[in-house]
Write an enzyme that holds these catalytic residues in place. Structure first.
Site, PDB file in Angstrom:
ATOM      1  N   GLU A  23       0.804  -1.224   0.000  1.00  0.00           N
ATOM      2  CA  GLU A  23       0.000   0.000   0.000  1.00  0.00           C
ATOM      3  C   GLU A  23       0.837   1.273   0.000  1.00  0.00           C
ATOM      4  O   GLU A  23       0.542   2.210  -0.742  1.00  0.00           O
ATOM      5  CB  GLU A  23      -0.943   0.009   1.205  1.00  0.00           C
ATOM      6  CG  GLU A  23      -2.078  -0.998   1.100  1.00  0.00           C
ATOM      7  CD  GLU A  23      -3.197  -0.692   2.073  1.00  0.00           C
ATOM      8  OE1 GLU A  23      -3.943   0.280   1.843  1.00  0.00           O
ATOM      9  OE2 GLU A  23      -3.317  -1.422   3.077  1.00  0.00           O
ATOM     10  N   HIS A  58       9.246 -26.711   3.976  1.00  0.00           N
ATOM     11  CA  HIS A  58       8.595 -27.944   3.538  1.00  0.00           C
ATOM     12  C   HIS A  58       8.030 -27.852   2.121  1.00  0.00           C
ATOM     13  O   HIS A  58       7.426 -28.811   1.644  1.00  0.00           O
ATOM     14  CB  HIS A  58       7.500 -28.333   4.533  1.00  0.00           C
ATOM     15  CG  HIS A  58       8.039 -28.760   5.856  1.00  0.00           C
ATOM     16  ND1 HIS A  58       8.303 -30.072   6.182  1.00  0.00           N
ATOM     17  CD2 HIS A  58       8.425 -28.032   6.939  1.00  0.00           C
ATOM     18  CE1 HIS A  58       8.791 -30.140   7.406  1.00  0.00           C
ATOM     19  NE2 HIS A  58       8.876 -28.906   7.890  1.00  0.00           N
ATOM     20  N   LYS A  82     -13.307  -0.226  -5.331  1.00  0.00           N
ATOM     21  CA  LYS A  82     -14.486   0.087  -4.516  1.00  0.00           C
ATOM     22  C   LYS A  82     -15.580   0.746  -5.352  1.00  0.00           C
ATOM     23  O   LYS A  82     -16.768   0.439  -5.191  1.00  0.00           O
ATOM     24  CB  LYS A  82     -14.086   0.992  -3.349  1.00  0.00           C
ATOM     25  CG  LYS A  82     -13.297   0.291  -2.259  1.00  0.00           C
ATOM     26  CD  LYS A  82     -12.962   1.248  -1.126  1.00  0.00           C
ATOM     27  CE  LYS A  82     -12.231   0.550   0.002  1.00  0.00           C
ATOM     28  NZ  LYS A  82     -11.858   1.477   1.100  1.00  0.00           N
TER      29      LYS A  82
END
Length: 346
Positions: free
Chosen positions: A231, A247, A341
């Protein structure tokens, strides 16, 4: 770099907001001290913090701090729906800086239907209106800034509530240590002539940050660093936790190529890391260090977990700020989030 270099780019005054972090913590703690608790710990079997982005990370940081002492589990929900276990024995802490976060408002409504106990942390908006209409306790925090820059308020409010509930001991000495450390670190990192945050930002400039750490106390700090790079700095950033990284992801480093030459690794270390985690970080650094563009280790500071956690949260905020300036971008605007948005509201 000088303050005169900063001002033309930093139109949203992110520099000032990061400098206010210690003051935000004090104020957020004060605001949560006397808010009525909707239930006693004996009446609860789960604590859920619901939020998104900058309003959720405070809950994650608190979760990692109280995990060693909390007699009931605490989880963070970033979603439109709640897990099936949420019900009358759950305390839902709804955290939305703006008070208008659609995911959190949806979860708030669902929690009410399930008769969960509810407490809100917000600066206003629809959430504040709902809380007042329904009689929910509210920790009201100041508005007028990006949610990610209000972390001091949201973290301190939720942590103080957790202490009052009995999820963790209220340790005044730990808070004093953290505040003194942050005051000194802020003063040092706010000097644009030269500081450790600027040095690390220069190492990361033009590269893709990869943040590694152990689990536990560093888990949410790792997430905060990545979010701030994304951001504030407007760079793609990724990361992982040990031992899981060993892993699977480690094999992605087997054959170094053009992509690996762009990866700048930052390893967040803490004195509380399990001895085998510290060993894994050491060994992995030796195996992979020369396959990345850079491999930098950063150690938390302080004695108590609170100071150690906040020291790296604050340092990461400064690094992301200076990295934005080095890239000649304003750290405050988030145009793609704003565009998304708008499209979602259409």
């Amino acid at each position: 770099m000088t303050l005169d270099d900063i001002q033309p780019l930093d139109t949203g005054r992110m520099y000032d907001l990061i400098r206010q972090f210690p003051d935000q913590l004090r104020d957020g703690r004060s605001r949560a001290q006397d808010v009525p608790l909707p239930a006693a710990l004996d009446d609860l079997d789960h604590i859920v913090v619901a939020g998104m982005g900058g309003s959720a990370i405070g809950g994650d940081l608190v979760r990692t701090l109280v995990q060693p002492t909390a007699p009931v589990p605490m989880t963070v929900v970033r979603d439109y729906t709640l897990p099936a276990y949420v019900g009358p024995g759950t305390l839902l802490v709804a955290s939305s800086f703006s008070g208008n976060t659609e995911e959190t408002l949806t979860v708030l409504d669902e929690a009410a239907r399930r008769r969960a106990r509810i407490l809100c942390v917000t600066s206003g908006g629809q959430m504040l209106e709902i809380a007042r209409n329904e009689g929910y306790p509210v920790v009201q925090i100041p508005g007028g800034m990006p949610p990610r820059a209000a972390l001091g308020y949201s973290f301190a409010a939720v942590m103080t509530l957790a202490e009052r509930l009995g999820l963790a001991p209220a340790d005044a000495a730990a808070w004093d240590e953290a505040m003194a450390l942050l005051e000194a670190q802020t003063a040092a990192c706010a000097d644009p002539a030269g500081n450790e945050a600027l040095d690390l930002a220069r190492t990361l400039h033009g590269k893709l940050p990869v943040v590694y750490s152990g689990p536990g106390l560093m888990e949410a700090v790792n997430l905060r660093w990545r979010g701030q790079f994304q951001e504030n700095s407007k760079v793609y950033a990724t990361g992982n936790l040990f031992p899981e990284m060993n892993h699977n992801e480690i094999m992605g480093w087997q054959y170094p190529g053009a992509v690996h030459a762009l990866l700048a690794v930052v390893v967040l270390r803490d004195r509380g890391d399990h001895p085998r985690i510290r060993r894994r970080l050491d060994v992995t650094g030796r195996l992979l260090g020369d396959r990345a563009a850079s491999w930098t280790e950063v150690e938390s500071r302080g004695t108590a977990p609170l100071a150690r956690l906040l020291s790296l949260v604050n340092l990461g905020d400064w690094v992301s700020f200076y990295l934005a300036l080095l890239q000649a971008v304003d750290p405050t605007p988030i145009p793609l989030i704003d565009a998304l948005k708008e499209a979602m509201q259409a």
